[in-house]
Design an enzyme around this catalytic site. Structure first.
Site, PDB file in Angstrom:
ATOM      1  N   ALA A   1      -2.188 -14.236   2.265  1.00  0.00           N
ATOM      2  CA  ALA A   1      -3.264 -13.239   2.138  1.00  0.00           C
ATOM      3  C   ALA A   1      -3.777 -13.259   0.717  1.00  0.00           C
ATOM      4  O   ALA A   1      -3.110 -13.751  -0.197  1.00  0.00           O
ATOM      5  CB  ALA A   1      -2.764 -11.834   2.472  1.00  0.00           C
TER       6      ALA A   1
ATOM      7  N   SER B   1       1.444  -3.933   4.000  1.00  0.00           N
ATOM      8  CA  SER B   1       1.646  -3.629   2.578  1.00  0.00           C
ATOM      9  C   SER B   1       1.868  -2.145   2.367  1.00  0.00           C
ATOM     10  O   SER B   1       1.303  -1.312   3.094  1.00  0.00           O
ATOM     11  CB  SER B   1       0.418  -4.069   1.772  1.00  0.00           C
ATOM     12  OG  SER B   1       0.532  -3.645   0.424  1.00  0.00           O
TER      13      SER B   1
ATOM     14  N   LYS C   1       0.983 -22.935  -7.754  1.00  0.00           N
ATOM     15  CA  LYS C   1       1.852 -22.658  -6.612  1.00  0.00           C
ATOM     16  C   LYS C   1       2.615 -23.885  -6.134  1.00  0.00           C
ATOM     17  O   LYS C   1       3.706 -23.751  -5.560  1.00  0.00           O
ATOM     18  CB  LYS C   1       1.034 -22.085  -5.449  1.00  0.00           C
ATOM     19  CG  LYS C   1       0.668 -20.637  -5.591  1.00  0.00           C
ATOM     20  CD  LYS C   1       0.192 -20.039  -4.273  1.00  0.00           C
ATOM     21  CE  LYS C   1      -1.119 -20.607  -3.822  1.00  0.00           C
ATOM     22  NZ  LYS C   1      -1.632 -19.912  -2.611  1.00  0.00           N
TER      23      LYS C   1
ATOM     24  N   PHE D   1       4.703 -16.436  -3.425  1.00  0.00           N
ATOM     25  CA  PHE D   1       5.892 -15.779  -3.941  1.00  0.00           C
ATOM     26  C   PHE D   1       6.937 -15.488  -2.857  1.00  0.00           C
ATOM     27  O   PHE D   1       8.005 -16.118  -2.800  1.00  0.00           O
ATOM     28  CB  PHE D   1       5.467 -14.502  -4.663  1.00  0.00           C
ATOM     29  CG  PHE D   1       6.572 -13.590  -5.104  1.00  0.00           C
ATOM     30  CD1 PHE D   1       7.788 -14.096  -5.548  1.00  0.00           C
ATOM     31  CD2 PHE D   1       6.389 -12.214  -5.075  1.00  0.00           C
ATOM     32  CE1 PHE D   1       8.803 -13.246  -5.955  1.00  0.00           C
ATOM     33  CE2 PHE D   1       7.396 -11.352  -5.482  1.00  0.00           C
ATOM     34  CZ  PHE D   1       8.606 -11.871  -5.919  1.00  0.00           C
TER      35      PHE D   1
ATOM     36  N   TYR E   1      -7.877  -4.201  -0.920  1.00  0.00           N
ATOM     37  CA  TYR E   1      -6.756  -4.989  -0.407  1.00  0.00           C
ATOM     38  C   TYR E   1      -5.930  -4.165   0.577  1.00  0.00           C
ATOM     39  O   TYR E   1      -5.636  -4.599   1.693  1.00  0.00           O
ATOM     40  CB  TYR E   1      -5.875  -5.472  -1.560  1.00  0.00           C
ATOM     41  CG  TYR E   1      -4.485  -5.856  -1.103  1.00  0.00           C
ATOM     42  CD1 TYR E   1      -4.275  -7.002  -0.340  1.00  0.00           C
ATOM     43  CD2 TYR E   1      -3.386  -5.052  -1.416  1.00  0.00           C
ATOM     44  CE1 TYR E   1      -3.003  -7.344   0.114  1.00  0.00           C
ATOM     45  CE2 TYR E   1      -2.112  -5.392  -0.976  1.00  0.00           C
ATOM     46  CZ  TYR E   1      -1.926  -6.535  -0.222  1.00  0.00           C
ATOM     47  OH  TYR E   1      -0.666  -6.860   0.228  1.00  0.00           O
TER      48      TYR E   1
ATOM     49  N   LYS F   1       1.106 -15.896 -10.089  1.00  0.00           N
ATOM     50  CA  LYS F   1       0.343 -14.762  -9.571  1.00  0.00           C
ATOM     51  C   LYS F   1      -0.588 -14.097 -10.582  1.00  0.00           C
ATOM     52  O   LYS F   1      -1.270 -13.128 -10.241  1.00  0.00           O
ATOM     53  CB  LYS F   1       1.301 -13.715  -8.989  1.00  0.00           C
ATOM     54  CG  LYS F   1       1.958 -14.168  -7.693  1.00  0.00           C
ATOM     55  CD  LYS F   1       3.031 -13.190  -7.210  1.00  0.00           C
ATOM     56  CE  LYS F   1       2.482 -11.844  -6.846  1.00  0.00           C
ATOM     57  NZ  LYS F   1       1.615 -11.861  -5.648  1.00  0.00           N
TER      58      LYS F   1
END
Length: 324
Positions: A79, A118, A40, A12, A145, A181
């Protein structure tokens, strides 16, 4: 020739970064990713780049010395980003160890290293959302995550790397090229799909008495702004450390839903549904990026408003079936 390497370059944010680099005249780009059986690959069809390398082969090539003296910068966006991922060992290998290897190699080979941290590292937000380095070791993510990102930030801090590399804490990013996604698609895209299918949008009820249903707040940032903030650090190699990537303006889920309806010229129709039990203890009711640090570093562009950005995404991409 020296290359720009974009890991997660078919994903993305990564594909949007490559698109913007192309617009700036850059084509000496190596895309690193793992396409697998996903969709993707569709993100790559309009991009111009020198080569595509599978992520496992790339890390082997790096370790073997193949790219010595031929990489100008690594923008590491690859990731496993699912906040519900249960395989913690995989996250540690894919998100933590992989990033360590690239960071060390970049410093040893005088290559710019920009990596994705993040906003998930901030956990429940009880310590605020400041990207001040003094707070890094105190943060407590709510999911594995977030922890896989947090542990690298901590490692970089302890080993004195944060004055040599850039870590970016992306908040709620939405926009074109996110269709692959799955459950991690933004609520803008999910809302659009729900309207087209059912004529209404479903939002989670609030289980916090301080927030009415749909009034939970998030820092939503359009991917075009996130890309500009990312590439600011490619242009300014003297700026290092961890920085938030957000708008600094929290908006509600109701605001977001209403923006999608407005873009489609429709009257809002929102249904509030029960939140799954598994999410209730890990749910963030409020996020707001403190962007004073990136502003102090010299980034002075104004972010696009939620309403304007959602309209652009819906009208110019989703309605046209382009990179949805």
């Amino acid at each position: 020739m020296k290359y720009l390497v974009v890991t997660g370059g078919a994903g993305f944010i990564g594909a949007n970064v490559v698109k913007r680099l192309n617009e700036l005249g850059e084509e000496a780009i190596i895309i690193v990713d793992n396409l697998g059986s996903s969709e993707k690959w569709k993100n790559l069809v309009d991009l111009r780049f020198e080569d595509y390398i599978h992520k496992n082969k790339f890390i082997d090539d790096i370790k073997s010395g193949l790219f010595k003296n031929s990489v100008k910068a690594i923008i590491h966006l690859g990731a496993r980003s699912s906040t519900t991922e249960k395989d913690v060992e995989f996250l540690m290998e894919n998100n933590y160890e992989y990033t360590k290897t690239l960071a060390i190699w970049s410093i040893e080979n005088n290559a710019r290293f920009i990596y994705a941290s993040s906003a998930a590292t901030y956990g429940d937000g009880s310590l605020g959302f400041s990207d001040n380095h003094s707070l890094i070791l105190s943060l407590r993510p709510l999911n594995a995550y977030g922890y896989s990102k947090q542990i690298f930030d901590c490692w970089a801090l302890r080993n004195g790397l944060l004055d040599k590399v850039v870590g970016l804490k992306y908040f709620n990013v939405y926009g074109p090229r996110e269709g692959h996604k799955g459950d991690m698609r933004s609520m803008v895209l999910k809302a659009y799909e729900q309207i087209k299918r059912d004529g209404k949008i479903r939002l989670f009820k609030s289980y916090n008495p301080n927030y009415r249903d749909g009034e939970q707040l998030r820092d939503f940032i359009y991917v075009k702004d996130a890309v500009d903030m990312t590439l600011f650090f490619l242009e300014h190699a003297d700026k290092n450390g961890i920085f938030n990537v957000g708008t600094g303006i929290p908006r509600s889920w109701n605001d977001l839903a209403n923006s999608v309806f407005s873009a489609l010229g429709m009257k809002p129709n929102i249904e509030y549904i029960d939140m799954p039990e598994v999410l209730r203890g890990k749910y963030q009711y409020y996020t707001k990026a403190d962007i004073s640090k990136i502003k102090s570093a010299g980034y002075d562009a104004e972010t696009i408003s939620l309403e304007e950005a959602v309209r652009d995404y819906v009208i110019n991409y989703l309605e046209k079936g382009i990179f949805s």
